[in-house]
Design a protein around this motif. Structure first.
Motif, PDB file in Angstrom:
ATOM      1  N   ASP A 221       5.891  -7.144  -0.374  1.00  0.00           N
ATOM      2  CA  ASP A 221       7.309  -7.382  -0.643  1.00  0.00           C
ATOM      3  C   ASP A 221       7.566  -7.613  -2.126  1.00  0.00           C
ATOM      4  OD1 ASP A 221       8.157  -7.064   1.946  1.00  0.00           O
ATOM      5  OD2 ASP A 221       8.108  -9.211   2.435  1.00  0.00           O
ATOM      6  N   PHE A 222       6.568  -8.116  -2.831  1.00  0.00           N
ATOM      7  CA  PHE A 222       6.724  -8.341  -4.266  1.00  0.00           C
ATOM      8  C   PHE A 222       6.596  -7.022  -5.046  1.00  0.00           C
ATOM      9  CE2 PHE A 222       4.870  -9.011  -8.477  1.00  0.00           C
ATOM     10  CZ  PHE A 222       5.811  -9.864  -9.034  1.00  0.00           C
ATOM     11  N   GLY A 223       5.584  -6.224  -4.734  1.00  0.00           N
ATOM     12  CA  GLY A 223       5.292  -5.048  -5.549  1.00  0.00           C
ATOM     13  C   GLY A 223       6.156  -3.833  -5.257  1.00  0.00           C
ATOM     14  N   TYR A 224       6.531  -3.649  -3.985  1.00  0.00           N
ATOM     15  CA  TYR A 224       7.249  -2.431  -3.594  1.00  0.00           C
ATOM     16  C   TYR A 224       8.580  -2.244  -4.333  1.00  0.00           C
ATOM     17  CZ  TYR A 224       9.403   1.081  -0.550  1.00  0.00           C
ATOM     18  OH  TYR A 224      10.022   2.206  -0.065  1.00  0.00           O
ATOM     19  N   PRO A 225       9.444  -3.260  -4.440  1.00  0.00           N
ATOM     20  CA  PRO A 225      10.703  -3.069  -5.169  1.00  0.00           C
ATOM     21  C   PRO A 225      10.495  -2.681  -6.631  1.00  0.00           C
ATOM     22  CG  PRO A 225      10.793  -5.079  -3.858  1.00  0.00           C
ATOM     23  CD  PRO A 225       9.362  -4.615  -3.846  1.00  0.00           C
ATOM     24  N   ILE A 226       9.415  -3.175  -7.229  1.00  0.00           N
ATOM     25  CA  ILE A 226       9.146  -2.832  -8.631  1.00  0.00           C
ATOM     26  C   ILE A 226       8.748  -1.363  -8.749  1.00  0.00           C
ATOM     27  CG2 ILE A 226       7.732  -3.371 -10.646  1.00  0.00           C
ATOM     28  CD1 ILE A 226       7.405  -6.204  -9.522  1.00  0.00           C
ATOM     29  N   ALA A 227       7.926  -0.893  -7.803  1.00  0.00           N
ATOM     30  CA  ALA A 227       7.550   0.527  -7.798  1.00  0.00           C
ATOM     31  C   ALA A 227       8.780   1.408  -7.611  1.00  0.00           C
ATOM     32  CB  ALA A 227       6.534   0.794  -6.689  1.00  0.00           C
ATOM     33  N   ILE A 228       9.695   0.977  -6.726  1.00  0.00           N
ATOM     34  CA  ILE A 228      10.940   1.716  -6.508  1.00  0.00           C
ATOM     35  C   ILE A 228      11.768   1.745  -7.786  1.00  0.00           C
ATOM     36  CG2 ILE A 228      13.174   1.630  -5.332  1.00  0.00           C
ATOM     37  CD1 ILE A 228      11.174   2.651  -3.464  1.00  0.00           C
ATOM     38  N   GLN A 229      11.874   0.605  -8.445  1.00  0.00           N
ATOM     39  CA  GLN A 229      12.671   0.506  -9.668  1.00  0.00           C
ATOM     40  C   GLN A 229      12.196   1.501 -10.721  1.00  0.00           C
ATOM     41  OE1 GLN A 229      12.258  -3.240 -11.667  1.00  0.00           O
ATOM     42  NE2 GLN A 229      13.725  -2.746 -13.283  1.00  0.00           N
ATOM     43  N   HIS A 230      10.897   1.665 -10.822  1.00  0.00           N
ATOM     44  CA  HIS A 230      10.340   2.552 -11.846  1.00  0.00           C
ATOM     45  C   HIS A 230      10.087   3.963 -11.333  1.00  0.00           C
ATOM     46  CE1 HIS A 230       9.818  -0.562 -14.919  1.00  0.00           C
ATOM     47  NE2 HIS A 230       9.461  -1.374 -13.931  1.00  0.00           N
ATOM     48  N   LYS A 231      10.446   4.231 -10.070  1.00  0.00           N
ATOM     49  CA  LYS A 231      10.340   5.568  -9.475  1.00  0.00           C
ATOM     50  C   LYS A 231       8.928   6.133  -9.607  1.00  0.00           C
ATOM     51  CE  LYS A 231      15.210   6.542 -10.390  1.00  0.00           C
ATOM     52  NZ  LYS A 231      16.190   7.451 -11.009  1.00  0.00           N
ATOM     53  N   ASP A 232       7.936   5.258  -9.396  1.00  0.00           N
ATOM     54  CA  ASP A 232       6.537   5.659  -9.447  1.00  0.00           C
ATOM     55  C   ASP A 232       6.151   6.205  -8.064  1.00  0.00           C
ATOM     56  OD1 ASP A 232       3.731   5.808  -9.431  1.00  0.00           O
ATOM     57  OD2 ASP A 232       3.574   4.216 -10.932  1.00  0.00           O
ATOM     58  N   LYS A 233       6.107   7.515  -7.932  1.00  0.00           N
ATOM     59  CA  LYS A 233       5.931   8.140  -6.623  1.00  0.00           C
ATOM     60  C   LYS A 233       4.605   7.772  -5.974  1.00  0.00           C
ATOM     61  CE  LYS A 233       8.987  12.120  -7.193  1.00  0.00           C
ATOM     62  NZ  LYS A 233       9.094  13.597  -7.138  1.00  0.00           N
ATOM     63  N   MET A 234       3.543   7.699  -6.758  1.00  0.00           N
ATOM     64  CA  MET A 234       2.242   7.380  -6.175  1.00  0.00           C
ATOM     65  C   MET A 234       2.208   5.928  -5.687  1.00  0.00           C
ATOM     66  SD  MET A 234      -1.590   8.100  -7.635  1.00  0.00           S
ATOM     67  CE  MET A 234      -1.518   6.970  -9.022  1.00  0.00           C
ATOM     68  N   SER A 235       2.727   5.020  -6.484  1.00  0.00           N
ATOM     69  CA  SER A 235       2.743   3.613  -6.085  1.00  0.00           C
ATOM     70  C   SER A 235       3.621   3.416  -4.852  1.00  0.00           C
ATOM     71  CB  SER A 235       3.262   2.749  -7.240  1.00  0.00           C
ATOM     72  OG  SER A 235       3.263   1.392  -6.885  1.00  0.00           O
ATOM     73  N   ILE A 236       4.744   4.101  -4.791  1.00  0.00           N
ATOM     74  CA  ILE A 236       5.637   4.004  -3.630  1.00  0.00           C
ATOM     75  C   ILE A 236       4.915   4.472  -2.362  1.00  0.00           C
ATOM     76  CG2 ILE A 236       7.722   4.982  -2.577  1.00  0.00           C
ATOM     77  CD1 ILE A 236       8.899   5.069  -5.459  1.00  0.00           C
TER      78      ILE A 236
END
Length: 778
Positions: A711-726
């Motif tokens: 829950d902490f990391g996922y919104p940050i990955a979304i914010q930066h549009k990092d497809k692999m992290s998402i």
């Protein structure tokens, strides 16, 4: 269908007239109902398609108020007509009985139908519809009907848009609907305005038809032409013998006595435009004026854009059927896209195919600057702009695939940015519907871009200088909005995203022109962006070019760097062939490492570690981690960079421990890595590490801890549009939901994760997560 033969032709003709059937509808009605012919037979007789006949019969059912499914409609129509026939025959007998005794009992008198109520006299000179069916534009039609209503204050109405977009067709269609409503006396639907006169004038020079451009032989180009057409239509042509001021006065008087619709087509080619506009402004309030123009007018406007895809495809298929041309769905879509949704170009293209041309040849011809479509849609509007700022801006816009802001255009179109010239030029292009503006960014239709590109090619000196400004601008833009530290996220990537397709066009043009130095600069600043955004196909295509170009130039420093970049992408795609290519590249780069610095050799060693982890060669991965530590001890680095290298080493040691099932050790290593990355402010690494810690928590059964980390990391990955992290976060969420027993949600998340990996060409990872979809347990 033998039962239809019981209805006499003169009875059917009267029914057709009573219900306002068009001649085309009446033909199908009589042949179907009176003769019992099939639609195929009717189509052959009328030289059209069965579908067209079905549509006409459908309108007949509608006008006769017959509803229901196909078979039910025919039965109900038979019942209605049978009743009407009995009444008609009874009425004929009554009329015959009451005829005076001295009236001759001829066959013609006997057959004479009962007089039909006459339509009211409507003065009109509308041109024939040049189409057999009208598609789309329902919102525009409704808006125009609203403006034409007597209760609406609008007096002067303009319909504007690029050439060929269907302005005249729209206005003529609405005019015919108003005419038909006006002829129905008290049967008029309240939403359709009625008029006592509908007058059409046009200054159009030519028509774009399915067989090419045809000249318009009669034109109302001047105010005298327009007033003469009004006089003739109102049946008062004798006034043309008076002086012109007297003619104007009498026309105003005549128009003040009736409700009239006046259409002025192609306003932009009218001569003495100011006099014409003055005349239109002075007309009495009983007159509604509709003008079509390519120029955006100051009147109450209706702006026509390209036909929406759905209606454009319907029009293409209709034209193909009418002309006996077969077009598949894919070809129809190709044609729609090739002509940018311009209806006149669609009709022209299908006509050319009916004449024997192949679709690809027609599309190529349409894009020719001297072709019929280009001349009709653009030449008249562009010719007066030559040598002016608007023309330079139009040619500059040919280079941009994405909408572009005004400052960028000004900097590239002119040697010295001139905001005023740019503003005026863009306003003129908008007025001519050649350019569209939305949220401060400007774009053109694909067909317009093709024409503008041809204009650019014909202005070689301007093109050469402008392209140099174009490249220079995007070199500076890349430096300002990209980043050489591609291992970290950059919020500035938002600006890069807005210009991505334009920047990509510049880069690929530079490659085509062998501008190696420019490509190198742009690559350095955007390679992190394209990795994060998942443009991995582009990374592979461009690194292949760069490696070859660098070797050819003897630039071994850059060649080694790009080899590492390419291997970095290949290893993450994880297929055997890609891992094998990555291994060859990394070994070659390692042999050439003396051309590079120790910090770069550290990066190269890291890529070796990643490669062997994905190949599940754990000992070799450990050996390269040892090599990385040795290199790190040999070089003096700033404290922040040294800390990041330590994070790298810990990160991959943690991965190895996880892979061999030593979860406690892996957790301990990742926790140390997280502490170091947080201290260094390395957000991207911190999010990735927490994703691993969540996976470890799932393996150890700590579901609450896993959820907290995700829950902490996922919104940050979304914010930066990092497809692999998402994609990795969604995969972890899917595992979590499966552990919680939420199997439907787990499968949904796993599906999304697999699709994310697929877009990155990470087929191995996609297959692993898909296994979660195939089983409910384990």
């Amino acid at each position: 269908m033998i039962f239809w033969a019981m209805f006499p032709p003169d009875f059917l003709t009267q029914i057709a007239r009573e219900h306002e059937l068009s001649p085309e509808q009446e033909q199908v009605f009589v042949m179907r109902v009176g003769d019992g012919r099939s639609y195929d037979e009717i189509a052959q007789q009328l030289n059209t398609s069965p579908d067209a006949c079905l549509k006409r019969m459908g309108l007949v059912y509608k006008k006769l108020n017959i509803s229901g499914n196909s078979r039910g409609k025919e039965n109900r129509l038979r019942s209605v007509l049978t009743n009407k026939l009995e009444q008609w025959q009874e009425l004929k007998k009554t009329v015959k009985k009451n005829l005076p005794q001295f009236a001759p009992k001829t066959q013609s008198a006997e057959a004479e139908p009962v007089p039909v109520r006459q339509k009211p006299q409507i003065y009109q000179n509308l041109p024939a519809r040049d189409y057999t069916a009208f598609f789309g534009r329902q919102q525009e039609i409704a808006r125009l009907m609203e403006l034409l209503d007597a209760d609406h204050a609008a007096h002067l109405i303009s319909v504007d848009g690029i050439g060929g977009v269907g302005k005249t067709t729209l206005v003529v269609e609405v005019a015919y609907r108003c005419l038909e409503a006006s002829q129905k006396q008290n049967q008029t639907p309240p939403q359709i305005p009625t008029f006592e006169a509908i007058i059409f004038t046009s200054a159009k020079q030519n028509h774009l038809t399915s067989i090419g451009i045809l000249p318009r032989l009669t034109r109302e180009r001047t105010l005298r032409d327009i007033t003469r057409e009004i006089a003739y239509t109102l049946d008062c042509g004798e006034i043309i013998n008076l002086t012109f001021p007297e003619q104007l006065e009498l026309i105003r008087q005549k128009l003040s006595q009736i409700k009239a619709l006046l259409i002025v087509d192609n306003l932009e080619t009218v001569e003495e435009k100011q006099n014409v506009l003055a005349f239109l402004y002075d007309l009495p309030p009983t007159v509604k004026v509709v003008m079509t123009t390519r120029e955006q007018a100051v009147f109450v406007p209706i702006r026509l854009g390209c036909l929406p895809r759905e209606h454009g495809l319907e029009l293409i298929q209709h034209e193909a059927q009418e002309k006996g041309v077969y077009l598949s769905v894919e070809q129809s879509q190709q044609l729609f896209q090739g002509v940018s949704g311009i209806p006149a170009a669609m009709i022209y293209a299908v006509g050319q195919m009916a004449a024997g041309y192949l679709l690809e040849d027609v599309l190529a011809q349409i894009k020719q600057p001297d072709g019929d479509v280009a001349r009709f849609c653009f030449a008249g509007a562009v010719d007066p702009l030559r040598g002016k700022p608007a023309h330079y801006l139009l040619m500059t816009l040919a280079l941009f695939l994405q909408p572009v802001n005004r400052d960028t255009l000004a900097a590239i179109a002119f040697p010295e940015a001139d905001p005023n010239a740019c503003a005026q030029g863009l306003a003129k292009l908008q007025q001519l519907s050649l350019v569209y503006q939305q949220q401060g960014r400007y774009s053109v239709l694909e067909l317009t871009r093709e024409y503008a590109a041809a204009e650019l090619a014909a202005h070689g000196e301007f093109a050469h200088q402008m392209r140099q400004r174009w490249v220079n601008w995007y070199l500076k833009f890349s430096e300002a909005n990209g980043g050489t530290n591609w291992k970290e996220w950059h919020l500035g990537y938002g600006d890069l995203e807005a210009e991505w397709e334009n920047l990509r066009t510049v880069l690929e043009w530079c490659m085509g022109q062998n501008r190696y130095a420019d490509v190198c600069v742009i690559w350095q600043y955007i390679k992190g962006y394209i990795h994060v955004r998942g443009y991995w196909d582009e990374r592979l295509e461009w690194t292949d070019w760069l490696i070859k170009a660098a070797k050819a130039a003897g630039d071994w420093v850059f060649a080694v760097e790009v080899m590492s970049d390419r291997a970095h992408t290949l290893t993450r795609m994880r297929q055997q062939s890609q891992l094998a290519e990555a291994e060859n590249l990394l070994q070659e780069a390692w042999c050439l490492r003396h051309h590079q610095t120790i910090p770069f050799q550290l990066e190269l060693a890291t890529n070796m570690v990643i490669l062997y982890i994905h190949q599940e060669k754990w000992q070799q991965a450990q050996d390269w981690l040892t090599e990385e530590e040795t290199l790190l001890n040999q070089v003096s680095l700033p404290e922040l960079e040294r800390e990041q290298q330590q994070v790298h080493i810990l990160y991959y040691r943690g991965q190895i421990a996880f892979a061999i099932g030593n979860y406690q050790q892996s957790q301990s290593i990742f926790q140390e890595a997280l502490a170091r990355s947080s201290k260094a402010g390395w957000q991207r690494a911190s999010v990735a590490i927490q994703n691993w810690l969540a996976d470890i928590a799932l393996e150890l059964g700590n579901l609450e801890e896993a959820k907290k980390l995700l829950d902490f990391g996922y919104p940050i990955a979304i914010q930066h549009k990092d497809k692999m992290s998402i994609a990795f976060h969604k995969a972890s969420f899917a595992k979590l939901e499966k552990c919680l027993g939420n199997l439907a949600k787990a499968r949904s998340l796993a599906k999304e994760a697999a699709e994310g990996f697929e877009t990155l060409k990470m087929k191995v990872q996609a297959e692993r997560i898909r296994r979660l979809l195939s089983t409910d347990n384990g």
